[in-house]
Write a protein that holds these residues in place. Structure first.
Motif, PDB file in Angstrom:
ATOM      1  N   LEU A 130      42.568   6.217 -31.535  1.00  0.00           N
ATOM      2  CA  LEU A 130      43.938   6.079 -31.282  1.00  0.00           C
ATOM      3  C   LEU A 130      44.414   6.060 -29.689  1.00  0.00           C
ATOM      4  N   LEU A 131      43.931   7.294 -29.330  1.00  0.00           N
ATOM      5  CA  LEU A 131      44.222   7.623 -27.855  1.00  0.00           C
ATOM      6  C   LEU A 131      43.491   6.683 -26.902  1.00  0.00           C
ATOM      7  N   LEU A 132      42.302   6.279 -27.211  1.00  0.00           N
ATOM      8  CA  LEU A 132      41.604   5.349 -26.332  1.00  0.00           C
ATOM      9  C   LEU A 132      42.458   3.936 -26.606  1.00  0.00           C
ATOM     10  N   TYR A 133      42.714   3.498 -27.548  1.00  0.00           N
ATOM     11  CA  TYR A 133      43.439   2.058 -27.599  1.00  0.00           C
ATOM     12  C   TYR A 133      44.879   2.397 -26.834  1.00  0.00           C
ATOM     13  N   MET A 134      45.570   3.652 -27.179  1.00  0.00           N
ATOM     14  CA  MET A 134      46.607   3.770 -26.358  1.00  0.00           C
ATOM     15  C   MET A 134      46.572   3.570 -25.041  1.00  0.00           C
ATOM     16  N   GLY A 135      45.669   4.287 -24.359  1.00  0.00           N
ATOM     17  CA  GLY A 135      45.269   4.222 -22.907  1.00  0.00           C
ATOM     18  C   GLY A 135      44.823   2.970 -22.398  1.00  0.00           C
ATOM     19  N   LYS A 136      43.834   2.421 -23.105  1.00  0.00           N
ATOM     20  CA  LYS A 136      43.386   0.874 -22.860  1.00  0.00           C
ATOM     21  C   LYS A 136      44.508   0.077 -22.798  1.00  0.00           C
ATOM     22  N   LEU A 137      45.462  -0.091 -23.830  1.00  0.00           N
ATOM     23  CA  LEU A 137      46.274  -1.258 -24.057  1.00  0.00           C
ATOM     24  C   LEU A 137      47.310  -0.945 -23.239  1.00  0.00           C
ATOM     25  N   TRP A 138      47.874   0.389 -22.968  1.00  0.00           N
ATOM     26  CA  TRP A 138      48.788   0.600 -22.015  1.00  0.00           C
ATOM     27  C   TRP A 138      48.502   0.098 -20.651  1.00  0.00           C
ATOM     28  N   LEU A 188      46.449   6.574 -17.274  1.00  0.00           N
ATOM     29  CA  LEU A 188      46.132   5.819 -18.396  1.00  0.00           C
ATOM     30  C   LEU A 188      44.639   5.736 -18.706  1.00  0.00           C
ATOM     31  N   ALA A 189      43.739   5.528 -17.660  1.00  0.00           N
ATOM     32  CA  ALA A 189      42.299   5.410 -17.675  1.00  0.00           C
ATOM     33  C   ALA A 189      41.818   6.868 -18.324  1.00  0.00           C
ATOM     34  N   GLY A 190      42.488   7.811 -17.643  1.00  0.00           N
ATOM     35  CA  GLY A 190      42.022   8.988 -18.118  1.00  0.00           C
ATOM     36  C   GLY A 190      42.537   9.536 -19.503  1.00  0.00           C
ATOM     37  N   LEU A 191      43.484   9.084 -20.011  1.00  0.00           N
ATOM     38  CA  LEU A 191      44.107   9.238 -21.510  1.00  0.00           C
ATOM     39  C   LEU A 191      42.993   8.185 -22.154  1.00  0.00           C
ATOM     40  N   ALA A 192      42.590   7.175 -21.983  1.00  0.00           N
ATOM     41  CA  ALA A 192      41.521   6.480 -22.764  1.00  0.00           C
ATOM     42  C   ALA A 192      40.272   7.161 -22.814  1.00  0.00           C
ATOM     43  N   ALA A 193      39.837   7.863 -21.518  1.00  0.00           N
ATOM     44  CA  ALA A 193      38.678   8.692 -21.409  1.00  0.00           C
ATOM     45  C   ALA A 193      38.752   9.936 -22.299  1.00  0.00           C
ATOM     46  N   VAL A 194      39.910  10.479 -22.323  1.00  0.00           N
ATOM     47  CA  VAL A 194      40.211  11.592 -23.250  1.00  0.00           C
ATOM     48  C   VAL A 194      39.948  11.499 -24.683  1.00  0.00           C
ATOM     49  N   GLY A 195      40.475  10.137 -25.108  1.00  0.00           N
ATOM     50  CA  GLY A 195      40.254   9.469 -26.403  1.00  0.00           C
ATOM     51  C   GLY A 195      39.120   9.275 -26.636  1.00  0.00           C
ATOM     52  N   SER A 196      38.155   8.686 -25.723  1.00  0.00           N
ATOM     53  CA  SER A 196      36.716   8.606 -25.986  1.00  0.00           C
ATOM     54  C   SER A 196      36.122   9.819 -26.162  1.00  0.00           C
ATOM     55  N   VAL A 197      36.499  10.948 -25.444  1.00  0.00           N
ATOM     56  CA  VAL A 197      35.543  12.154 -25.527  1.00  0.00           C
ATOM     57  C   VAL A 197      35.937  12.841 -27.029  1.00  0.00           C
ATOM     58  N   ILE A 198      37.161  12.606 -27.455  1.00  0.00           N
ATOM     59  CA  ILE A 198      37.627  13.166 -28.559  1.00  0.00           C
ATOM     60  C   ILE A 198      36.876  12.436 -29.869  1.00  0.00           C
ATOM     61  N   ALA A 199      36.617  11.061 -29.828  1.00  0.00           N
ATOM     62  CA  ALA A 199      35.975  10.310 -30.484  1.00  0.00           C
ATOM     63  C   ALA A 199      34.792  10.629 -30.779  1.00  0.00           C
ATOM     64  N   SER A 240      45.522  -4.524  -0.347  1.00  0.00           N
ATOM     65  CA  SER A 240      46.480  -3.678  -0.886  1.00  0.00           C
ATOM     66  C   SER A 240      47.361  -3.836  -1.991  1.00  0.00           C
ATOM     67  N   ILE A 241      47.555  -3.017  -2.761  1.00  0.00           N
ATOM     68  CA  ILE A 241      48.524  -3.316  -3.862  1.00  0.00           C
ATOM     69  C   ILE A 241      49.749  -2.250  -3.601  1.00  0.00           C
ATOM     70  N   PRO A 242      50.854  -2.627  -4.161  1.00  0.00           N
ATOM     71  CA  PRO A 242      52.161  -1.824  -4.119  1.00  0.00           C
ATOM     72  C   PRO A 242      51.650  -0.368  -4.392  1.00  0.00           C
ATOM     73  N   THR A 243      52.442   0.625  -3.880  1.00  0.00           N
ATOM     74  CA  THR A 243      52.057   2.019  -4.271  1.00  0.00           C
ATOM     75  C   THR A 243      52.392   2.405  -5.540  1.00  0.00           C
ATOM     76  N   HIS A 244      53.491   1.820  -6.157  1.00  0.00           N
ATOM     77  CA  HIS A 244      53.893   2.084  -7.376  1.00  0.00           C
ATOM     78  C   HIS A 244      52.791   1.832  -8.466  1.00  0.00           C
ATOM     79  N   HIS A 245      52.041   1.027  -8.223  1.00  0.00           N
ATOM     80  CA  HIS A 245      50.820   0.639  -9.062  1.00  0.00           C
ATOM     81  C   HIS A 245      49.674   1.474  -8.784  1.00  0.00           C
ATOM     82  N   TYR A 246      49.742   2.658  -8.217  1.00  0.00           N
ATOM     83  CA  TYR A 246      48.337   3.267  -7.785  1.00  0.00           C
ATOM     84  C   TYR A 246      48.236   4.691  -8.947  1.00  0.00           C
TER      85      TYR A 246
END
Length: 167
Positions: A135-143, A107-118, A95-101
């Motif tokens: 840009l959205l893909l990298y923003m989501g991925k790097l964050w 952010l993975a969703g943001l990267a996925a949206v970026g992928s769809v837009i690309a 288990s990981i701390p709840t604030h990490h869920y």
């Protein structure tokens, strides 16, 4: 769950994970998306021959995690991000701390949206749309990756295995 599928698809065993934690692996991996986008875009110039650079880009994506030897030290941002990804994949067993869920999913969703837009930009041969997607893909991925550093820092003493990853 998606991360587990990717790890299985890429056959990420302990040795591969150790090499993937090399900062050179992390930074050169950032070349994959632009190479893939450019390869797909090359269909305009190359026609069906564009499948060759597409295949090379996909092969680079797979091979990159195996190219580098384990780093001399994992006490750096890039390595800790990879170690955090391992912790994230293993979160159903340890288990990981709840604030990490929640936020990593966003952010993975943001990267996925970026992928769809690309992909839409590639389909329409619309350079601004393709670049916005990238840009959205990298923003989501790097964050997301930065959040994995934080996760590892919070979890590095949770198990002897996690502790052994930091040297």
């Amino acid at each position: 769950m998606f991360a587990n599928v990717i790890a299985t698809l890429f056959r990420m065993d302990d040795q591969t994970w150790r090499g993937h934690a090399n900062p050179w692996c992390v930074w050169t991996r950032l070349t994959v998306a632009p190479l893939l986008l450019l390869s797909v875009w090359s269909r305009v110039w190359l026609g069906w021959w564009s499948l060759i650079p597409i295949a090379i880009a996909l092969l680079w994506n797979w091979y990159n995690a195996r190219l580098f030897s384990p780093p001399q030290s994992t006490d750096n941002w890039a390595s800790k991000g990879v170690l955090g990804e391992r912790v994230w994949i293993n979160r159903h067993q340890v288990s990981i701390p709840t604030h990490h869920y929640t936020f990593p999913h966003f952010l993975a969703g943001l990267a996925a949206v970026g992928s769809v837009i690309a992909i839409c930009g590639l389909w329409a041969l619309n350079l601004p749309l393709t670049l916005l997607g990238l840009l959205l893909l990298y923003m989501g991925k790097l964050w997301f990756f930065d959040r994995m550093v934080w996760l590892y820092e919070d979890m590095k003493t949770a198990t002897p295995e996690y502790t052994s990853w930091l040297y």
